[in-house]
Design an enzyme around this catalytic site. Structure first.
Site, PDB file in Angstrom:
ATOM      1  N   LYS A  17       0.814  -1.220   0.000  1.00 53.84           N
ATOM      2  CA  LYS A  17       0.000   0.000   0.000  1.00 53.84           C
ATOM      3  C   LYS A  17       0.850   1.274   0.000  1.00 53.84           C
ATOM      4  O   LYS A  17       0.480   2.274  -0.611  1.00 53.84           O
ATOM      5  CB  LYS A  17      -0.959  -0.014   1.192  1.00 53.84           C
ATOM      6  CG  LYS A  17      -2.065  -1.057   1.043  1.00 53.84           C
ATOM      7  CD  LYS A  17      -3.014  -1.050   2.226  1.00 53.84           C
ATOM      8  CE  LYS A  17      -4.113  -2.100   2.039  1.00 53.84           C
ATOM      9  NZ  LYS A  17      -5.017  -2.155   3.207  1.00 53.84           N
ATOM     10  N   GLY A  18       1.982   1.229   0.689  1.00 50.93           N
ATOM     11  CA  GLY A  18       2.861   2.398   0.707  1.00 50.93           C
ATOM     12  C   GLY A  18       3.409   2.702  -0.681  1.00 50.93           C
ATOM     13  O   GLY A  18       3.448   3.843  -1.124  1.00 50.93           O
ATOM     14  N   ASP A  75      10.403  -2.548  -8.369  1.00 48.79           N
ATOM     15  CA  ASP A  75      11.123  -3.450  -7.477  1.00 48.79           C
ATOM     16  C   ASP A  75      12.229  -2.627  -6.855  1.00 48.79           C
ATOM     17  O   ASP A  75      13.028  -2.013  -7.568  1.00 48.79           O
ATOM     18  CB  ASP A  75      11.695  -4.667  -8.203  1.00 48.79           C
ATOM     19  CG  ASP A  75      12.064  -5.761  -7.201  1.00 48.79           C
ATOM     20  OD1 ASP A  75      11.158  -6.260  -6.525  1.00 48.79           O
ATOM     21  OD2 ASP A  75      13.258  -6.092  -7.072  1.00 48.79           O
ATOM     22  N   PHE A 156       7.770   4.377   4.697  1.00 46.97           N
ATOM     23  CA  PHE A 156       7.448   2.958   4.815  1.00 46.97           C
ATOM     24  C   PHE A 156       8.714   2.171   4.529  1.00 46.97           C
ATOM     25  O   PHE A 156       9.747   2.739   4.161  1.00 46.97           O
ATOM     26  CB  PHE A 156       6.305   2.559   3.868  1.00 46.97           C
ATOM     27  CG  PHE A 156       6.640   2.689   2.409  1.00 46.97           C
ATOM     28  CD1 PHE A 156       7.092   1.603   1.671  1.00 46.97           C
ATOM     29  CD2 PHE A 156       6.493   3.913   1.742  1.00 46.97           C
ATOM     30  CE1 PHE A 156       7.407   1.732   0.324  1.00 46.97           C
ATOM     31  CE2 PHE A 156       6.795   4.046   0.393  1.00 46.97           C
ATOM     32  CZ  PHE A 156       7.254   2.944  -0.315  1.00 46.97           C
ATOM     33  N   TYR A 158      12.150   0.601   4.797  1.00 45.35           N
ATOM     34  CA  TYR A 158      13.367   0.887   5.568  1.00 45.35           C
ATOM     35  C   TYR A 158      13.609   2.385   5.760  1.00 45.35           C
ATOM     36  O   TYR A 158      14.675   2.785   6.229  1.00 45.35           O
ATOM     37  CB  TYR A 158      14.579   0.247   4.872  1.00 45.35           C
ATOM     38  CG  TYR A 158      14.544  -1.267   4.882  1.00 45.35           C
ATOM     39  CD1 TYR A 158      15.042  -1.989   5.966  1.00 45.35           C
ATOM     40  CD2 TYR A 158      14.022  -1.982   3.806  1.00 45.35           C
ATOM     41  CE1 TYR A 158      15.012  -3.369   5.993  1.00 45.35           C
ATOM     42  CE2 TYR A 158      13.985  -3.367   3.817  1.00 45.35           C
ATOM     43  CZ  TYR A 158      14.480  -4.062   4.912  1.00 45.35           C
ATOM     44  OH  TYR A 158      14.446  -5.438   4.935  1.00 45.35           O
ATOM     45  N   ASP A 159      12.634   3.205   5.418  1.00 51.13           N
ATOM     46  CA  ASP A 159      12.804   4.658   5.496  1.00 51.13           C
ATOM     47  C   ASP A 159      13.261   5.174   6.868  1.00 51.13           C
ATOM     48  O   ASP A 159      14.044   6.125   6.934  1.00 51.13           O
ATOM     49  CB  ASP A 159      11.509   5.375   5.103  1.00 51.13           C
ATOM     50  CG  ASP A 159      11.238   5.334   3.605  1.00 51.13           C
ATOM     51  OD1 ASP A 159      12.101   4.833   2.852  1.00 51.13           O
ATOM     52  OD2 ASP A 159      10.161   5.799   3.180  1.00 51.13           O
ATOM     53  N   LYS A 179      10.543  13.894  -0.045  1.00 56.96           N
ATOM     54  CA  LYS A 179      11.097  12.586  -0.412  1.00 56.96           C
ATOM     55  C   LYS A 179      10.884  12.324  -1.902  1.00 56.96           C
ATOM     56  O   LYS A 179      11.794  11.859  -2.601  1.00 56.96           O
ATOM     57  CB  LYS A 179      10.449  11.477   0.420  1.00 56.96           C
ATOM     58  CG  LYS A 179      10.974  10.090   0.054  1.00 56.96           C
ATOM     59  CD  LYS A 179      10.201   8.985   0.751  1.00 56.96           C
ATOM     60  CE  LYS A 179      10.606   7.629   0.182  1.00 56.96           C
ATOM     61  NZ  LYS A 179       9.828   6.526   0.719  1.00 56.96           N
ATOM     62  N   HIS A 184      15.045   7.364  -4.703  1.00 63.19           N
ATOM     63  CA  HIS A 184      15.400   6.398  -5.740  1.00 63.19           C
ATOM     64  C   HIS A 184      14.234   6.186  -6.698  1.00 63.19           C
ATOM     65  O   HIS A 184      14.419   6.061  -7.907  1.00 63.19           O
ATOM     66  CB  HIS A 184      15.804   5.071  -5.089  1.00 63.19           C
ATOM     67  CG  HIS A 184      14.817   4.544  -4.089  1.00 63.19           C
ATOM     68  ND1 HIS A 184      14.342   5.307  -3.037  1.00 63.19           N
ATOM     69  CD2 HIS A 184      14.186   3.347  -3.969  1.00 63.19           C
ATOM     70  CE1 HIS A 184      13.480   4.589  -2.325  1.00 63.19           C
ATOM     71  NE2 HIS A 184      13.365   3.411  -2.866  1.00 63.19           N
TER      72      HIS A 184
END
Length: 201
Positions: A17-18, A75, A156, A158-159, A179, A184
């Site tokens: 969902k994130g 991915d 969400f 590893y942020d 962000k 990335h």
């Protein structure tokens, strides 16, 4: 010459969902209606590629063919220098069967807490696939350092442990718009937009 996207509806090939929210926000300025693979009840394909791009292509193509609509798959993962690039393409698996990324972050912290090198980067591969099998793929990166304890609740994955270079806050402490401007995913997205959405701007 990349194929241009000329439709108005796109499947986001993710059940995260994130990720779905973030990609939807990035696509919003282009007037594209998005629907997630999860909302369509599409099964999650087996991601057995050895690179971010290979896995993005597996997901995008599976969703495009199942929904008979163009599909965009992401991915992405965290690559830690001190772990020789792990967890990398296995970032979600490190979060365990419940996709609890706190578990993944604790695992990383336990492995690197005695290391001097805290450098890491996020990598994102984006693939746009059409039902006829055509695909366009792009890869973006953002570099930074890891921190502990975890900080922030806006992101969400590893942020909460990642501070991008040139900043003093983690991705999870940043406003989403900040962000989006530098992540990335934003890096890969800019390449995708330039190549496939040029006429939509």
């Amino acid at each position: 010459m990349a194929r241009c996207f000329d439709g108005n509806k796109l499947v986001i090939a993710s059940h995260n969902k994130g990720k779905v929210r973030e990609i939807g926000e990035l696509l919003a300025p282009f007037g594209v209606e998005t629907v997630s693979a999860g909302d369509l009840g599409l099964p999650e394909p087996i991601e057995d590629g050895l690179t971010f791009i290979a896995n993005a292509e597996i997901k995008a193509l599976a969703a495009a063919k199942a929904a008979n609509l163009p599909a965009l798959a992401d991915d992405s993962g965290l690559e830690v220098d001190a772990l020789d690039g792990d967890p990398g393409i296995y970032s979600a698996r490190w979060a365990g069967p419940k996709k609890d990324f706190t578990v993944g972050m604790e695992k990383i912290h336990a492995l690197i807490k005695d290391q001097d090198n805290m450098a890491a980067n996020f990598t994102c591969a984006l693939t746009l696939a059409w039902p006829d099998g055509h695909m366009e793929s792009f890869e973006g990166k953002v570099f930074g350092t890891l921190t502990w304890p975890l900080r922030g609740d806006k992101g969400f994955g590893y942020d909460p442990m990642f501070i991008p270079n040139g900043h003093a806050v983690t991705f999870a402490e940043m406003e989403p718009a900040d962000k989006h401007a530098m992540s990335h995913r934003a890096d890969a997205f800019k390449q995708l937009i330039a190549a496939c959405f040029g006429d939509n701007q």
